[in-house]
Scaffold this motif. Structure first.
Motif, mmCIF file in Angstrom:
data_model
loop_
_atom_site.group_PDB
_atom_site.id
_atom_site.type_symbol
_atom_site.label_atom_id
_atom_site.label_comp_id
_atom_site.label_asym_id
_atom_site.label_seq_id
_atom_site.Cartn_x
_atom_site.Cartn_y
_atom_site.Cartn_z
ATOM 1 N N GLN A 108 25.466 -16.959 -1.071
ATOM 2 C CA GLN A 108 25.650 -15.803 -1.938
ATOM 3 C C GLN A 108 24.777 -14.664 -1.414
ATOM 4 O O GLN A 108 23.572 -14.805 -1.269
ATOM 5 N N VAL A 109 25.403 -13.518 -1.164
ATOM 6 C CA VAL A 109 24.669 -12.355 -0.668
ATOM 7 C C VAL A 109 24.389 -11.414 -1.830
ATOM 8 O O VAL A 109 25.263 -11.163 -2.661
ATOM 9 N N GLN A 110 23.187 -10.899 -1.888
ATOM 10 C CA GLN A 110 22.799 -9.966 -2.942
ATOM 11 C C GLN A 110 22.072 -8.778 -2.366
ATOM 12 O O GLN A 110 21.354 -8.900 -1.364
ATOM 13 N N LEU A 111 22.258 -7.618 -3.021
ATOM 14 C CA LEU A 111 21.473 -6.427 -2.730
ATOM 15 C C LEU A 111 20.663 -6.117 -3.973
ATOM 16 O O LEU A 111 21.223 -5.977 -5.052
ATOM 17 N N VAL A 112 19.359 -5.995 -3.805
ATOM 18 C CA VAL A 112 18.483 -5.724 -4.939
ATOM 19 C C VAL A 112 17.712 -4.444 -4.676
ATOM 20 O O VAL A 112 16.965 -4.349 -3.693
ATOM 21 N N GLU A 113 17.909 -3.469 -5.573
ATOM 22 C CA GLU A 113 17.260 -2.167 -5.429
ATOM 23 C C GLU A 113 15.997 -2.104 -6.276
ATOM 24 O O GLU A 113 15.860 -2.797 -7.277
ATOM 25 N N SER A 114 15.108 -1.223 -5.868
ATOM 26 C CA SER A 114 13.902 -0.962 -6.651
ATOM 27 C C SER A 114 13.406 0.438 -6.316
ATOM 28 O O SER A 114 13.821 1.031 -5.314
ATOM 29 N N GLY A 115 12.540 0.960 -7.191
ATOM 30 C CA GLY A 115 11.889 2.229 -6.892
ATOM 31 C C GLY A 115 12.348 3.412 -7.708
ATOM 32 O O GLY A 115 11.798 4.506 -7.571
ATOM 33 N N GLY A 116 13.363 3.235 -8.547
ATOM 34 C CA GLY A 116 13.802 4.355 -9.369
ATOM 35 C C GLY A 116 12.786 4.679 -10.448
ATOM 36 O O GLY A 116 11.788 3.985 -10.626
ATOM 37 N N GLY A 117 13.035 5.780 -11.173
ATOM 38 C CA GLY A 117 12.129 6.151 -12.246
ATOM 39 C C GLY A 117 12.286 7.593 -12.638
ATOM 40 O O GLY A 117 13.266 8.247 -12.282
ATOM 41 N N LEU A 118 11.303 8.059 -13.402
ATOM 42 C CA LEU A 118 11.277 9.437 -13.897
ATOM 43 C C LEU A 118 10.258 10.223 -13.094
ATOM 44 O O LEU A 118 9.116 9.780 -12.920
ATOM 45 N N VAL A 119 10.668 11.404 -12.634
ATOM 46 C CA VAL A 119 9.783 12.239 -11.835
ATOM 47 C C VAL A 119 10.051 13.703 -12.169
ATOM 48 O O VAL A 119 11.169 14.052 -12.552
ATOM 49 N N TYR B 165 22.934 3.721 -5.960
ATOM 50 C CA TYR B 165 23.443 2.404 -5.574
ATOM 51 C C TYR B 165 23.265 2.192 -4.075
ATOM 52 O O TYR B 165 23.553 3.075 -3.261
ATOM 53 N N CYS B 166 22.823 1.009 -3.743
ATOM 54 C CA CYS B 166 22.734 0.591 -2.353
ATOM 55 C C CYS B 166 24.062 -0.041 -1.940
ATOM 56 O O CYS B 166 24.704 -0.742 -2.736
ATOM 57 N N ASN B 167 24.454 0.204 -0.707
ATOM 58 C CA ASN B 167 25.695 -0.366 -0.175
ATOM 59 C C ASN B 167 25.430 -0.886 1.231
ATOM 60 O O ASN B 167 24.682 -0.269 1.994
ATOM 61 N N ALA B 168 26.040 -2.002 1.578
ATOM 62 C CA ALA B 168 25.864 -2.538 2.926
ATOM 63 C C ALA B 168 27.087 -3.322 3.350
ATOM 64 O O ALA B 168 27.696 -4.020 2.522
ATOM 65 N N PHE B 169 27.439 -3.199 4.616
ATOM 66 C CA PHE B 169 28.519 -3.994 5.187
ATOM 67 C C PHE B 169 27.870 -5.201 5.855
ATOM 68 O O PHE B 169 27.136 -5.063 6.833
ATOM 69 N N ILE B 170 28.156 -6.359 5.297
ATOM 70 C CA ILE B 170 27.462 -7.576 5.685
ATOM 71 C C ILE B 170 28.458 -8.657 6.066
ATOM 72 O O ILE B 170 29.477 -8.836 5.389
ATOM 73 N N LYS B 171 28.137 -9.337 7.174
ATOM 74 C CA LYS B 171 28.895 -10.537 7.491
ATOM 75 C C LYS B 171 28.064 -11.718 6.980
ATOM 76 O O LYS B 171 26.987 -11.999 7.491
ATOM 77 N N SER C 275 19.670 -10.176 0.591
ATOM 78 C CA SER C 275 19.218 -11.563 0.678
ATOM 79 C C SER C 275 20.406 -12.502 0.576
ATOM 80 O O SER C 275 21.490 -12.104 0.170
ATOM 81 N N GLY C 276 20.171 -13.756 0.942
ATOM 82 C CA GLY C 276 21.229 -14.754 0.881
ATOM 83 C C GLY C 276 21.607 -15.234 2.263
ATOM 84 O O GLY C 276 20.875 -15.058 3.230
ATOM 85 N N SER C 277 22.781 -15.825 2.345
ATOM 86 C CA SER C 277 23.264 -16.388 3.607
ATOM 87 C C SER C 277 23.913 -15.285 4.450
ATOM 88 O O SER C 277 25.122 -15.107 4.421
ATOM 89 N N ILE C 278 23.077 -14.572 5.182
ATOM 90 C CA ILE C 278 23.520 -13.422 5.952
ATOM 91 C C ILE C 278 23.554 -13.743 7.431
ATOM 92 O O ILE C 278 22.571 -14.243 7.971
ATOM 93 N N PHE C 279 24.685 -13.426 8.074
ATOM 94 C CA PHE C 279 24.767 -13.563 9.523
ATOM 95 C C PHE C 279 24.356 -12.258 10.199
ATOM 96 O O PHE C 279 23.570 -12.270 11.137
ATOM 97 N N SER C 280 24.886 -11.142 9.708
ATOM 98 C CA SER C 280 24.520 -9.847 10.275
ATOM 99 C C SER C 280 24.808 -8.739 9.265
ATOM 100 O O SER C 280 25.623 -8.909 8.365
#
Length: 120
Positions: free
Chosen positions: A1-12, A94-100, A25-30
């Motif tokens: 299972q592949v996951q993208l986890v974002e952090s760092g947002g807030g009020l400024v 939102y984070c986006n990634a093309f993952i194999k 994270s997860g079972s990533i080849f590339s």
């Protein structure tokens, strides 16, 4: 299972800075292209910045000169340094990634989103 986890947002406050992080994270080849998109209330999701595996970057005109995308391929992480923030930058990012994955074809994955709010 592949996951993208974002952090760092807030009020400024306007003129301030924030750095967003997104770790795959997860079972990533590339991992190929990685990027950031944002969606403000009542608006369509729009591209903010992208980074190719080769290091090329692309930015929306509205953030050029203020935002910087970078990535740490060893950590499967992409960052978005946001400077000189404006109230109009307020959105869910939102984070986006093309993952194999280890098993399966290349596809695009999305993070859960992180709220960025810029006050005037």
């Amino acid at each position: 299972q592949v996951q993208l986890v974002e952090s760092g947002g807030g009020l400024v406050q306007a003129g301030g800075s924030l750095t967003l992080s997104c770790a795959a994270s997860g079972s990533i080849f590339s991992i190929n292209d990685m990027g950031w998109y944002r969606q403000a209330p009542g608006k369509q999701r729009e591209l903010v910045a992208t980074s190719t595996i080769g290091g090329s970057t692309n930015y929306a005109d509205s953030v050029k000169g203020r935002f910087t995308i970078s990535r740490d391929n060893a950590k499967n992480t992409v960052y978005l340094q946001m400077n000189s923030l404006k109230p109009e930058d307020t959105a869910v990012y939102y984070c986006n990634a093309f993952i194999k994955p280890a098993w399966g074809r290349v596809r695009d994955y999305w993070g859960q989103g992180t709220q960025v709010t810029v006050s005037s």
